[in-house]
Write a protein that holds these residues in place. Structure first.
Motif, mmCIF file in Angstrom:
data_model
loop_
_atom_site.group_PDB
_atom_site.id
_atom_site.type_symbol
_atom_site.label_atom_id
_atom_site.label_comp_id
_atom_site.label_asym_id
_atom_site.label_seq_id
_atom_site.Cartn_x
_atom_site.Cartn_y
_atom_site.Cartn_z
ATOM 1 N N MET A 73 104.994 -40.478 50.797
ATOM 2 C CA MET A 73 103.960 -40.628 51.807
ATOM 3 C C MET A 73 103.108 -39.375 51.822
ATOM 4 N N ALA A 74 101.834 -39.547 52.033
ATOM 5 C CA ALA A 74 100.945 -38.394 52.127
ATOM 6 C C ALA A 74 101.229 -37.674 53.429
ATOM 7 N N SER A 75 101.317 -36.347 53.359
ATOM 8 C CA SER A 75 101.563 -35.587 54.572
ATOM 9 C C SER A 75 100.276 -35.475 55.376
ATOM 10 N N GLU A 76 100.438 -35.295 56.648
ATOM 11 C CA GLU A 76 99.292 -35.189 57.539
ATOM 12 C C GLU A 76 98.591 -33.852 57.319
ATOM 13 N N ILE A 77 97.291 -33.897 57.226
ATOM 14 C CA ILE A 77 96.508 -32.682 57.053
ATOM 15 C C ILE A 77 96.162 -32.157 58.439
ATOM 16 N N LYS A 78 96.513 -30.921 58.694
ATOM 17 C CA LYS A 78 96.262 -30.329 59.997
ATOM 18 C C LYS A 78 95.142 -29.314 59.888
ATOM 19 N N ALA A 79 94.251 -29.361 60.839
ATOM 20 C CA ALA A 79 93.131 -28.435 60.860
ATOM 21 C C ALA A 79 93.419 -27.292 61.827
ATOM 22 N N ILE A 80 92.820 -26.165 61.577
ATOM 23 C CA ILE A 80 92.979 -25.016 62.456
ATOM 24 C C ILE A 80 92.063 -25.203 63.654
ATOM 25 N N LYS A 81 92.662 -25.254 64.842
ATOM 26 C CA LYS A 81 91.891 -25.442 66.061
ATOM 27 C C LYS A 81 91.435 -24.092 66.618
ATOM 28 N N GLU A 82 92.270 -23.099 66.519
ATOM 29 C CA GLU A 82 91.961 -21.785 67.067
ATOM 30 C C GLU A 82 92.599 -20.727 66.179
ATOM 31 N N GLN A 83 91.913 -19.612 66.019
ATOM 32 C CA GLN A 83 92.428 -18.511 65.203
ATOM 33 C C GLN A 83 92.159 -17.203 65.933
ATOM 34 N N LYS A 84 93.152 -16.330 65.912
ATOM 35 C CA LYS A 84 93.005 -15.012 66.535
ATOM 36 C C LYS A 84 93.689 -13.993 65.641
ATOM 37 N N CYS A 85 92.925 -13.009 65.195
ATOM 38 C CA CYS A 85 93.481 -11.939 64.370
ATOM 39 C C CYS A 85 93.597 -10.683 65.214
ATOM 40 N N THR A 86 94.762 -10.064 65.174
ATOM 41 C CA THR A 86 95.030 -8.953 66.075
ATOM 42 C C THR A 86 95.198 -7.648 65.321
ATOM 43 N N VAL A 87 96.404 -7.265 65.076
ATOM 44 C CA VAL A 87 96.711 -5.939 64.527
ATOM 45 C C VAL A 87 96.791 -5.966 63.013
ATOM 46 N N PRO A 88 96.528 -4.844 62.345
ATOM 47 C CA PRO A 88 96.701 -4.781 60.890
ATOM 48 C C PRO A 88 98.180 -4.895 60.514
ATOM 49 N N CYS A 89 98.443 -5.531 59.404
ATOM 50 C CA CYS A 89 99.813 -5.616 58.887
ATOM 51 C C CYS A 89 100.110 -4.355 58.077
ATOM 52 N N THR A 90 101.308 -3.871 58.222
ATOM 53 C CA THR A 90 101.770 -2.676 57.515
ATOM 54 C C THR A 90 103.140 -2.981 56.921
#
Length: 82
Positions: A26-43
């Motif tokens: 079965m084809a998997s459901e495609i999910k769209a990004i509703k909201e995005q928030k970028c915060t701190v840098p990754c280290t």
């Protein structure tokens, strides 16, 4: 030469049988990004797993370290999926 004459038709029949068998995938459901928030840098001490846990704690669906443009640092970005 005799093996080739026997194996090629068998190989083609096997491909035909597999291609005609019913597929239960079965084809998997495609999910769209509703909201995005970028915060701190990754280290090295604040890596992808820790970012994901923090995003889920903040109420987002998932998150991870992402890069937006080349030669820029990774940022922890949280996503809400529809």
């Amino acid at each position: 030469m005799g093996y080739t004459k026997i194996l090629v038709p068998l190989f083609l029949v096997a491909i035909l049988v597999v291609s005609m068998s019913p597929q239960n995938a079965m084809a998997s459901e495609i999910k769209a990004i509703k909201e995005q928030k970028c915060t701190v840098p990754c280290t090295p001490s604040y890596e992808n797993l820790r970012c994901s846990v923090d995003c889920i704690t903040l109420g987002f669906s998932t998150g991870g370290c992402r890069i937006f443009f080349p030669h820029q640092p990774l940022y922890c970005c949280c996503f809400k999926l529809t």
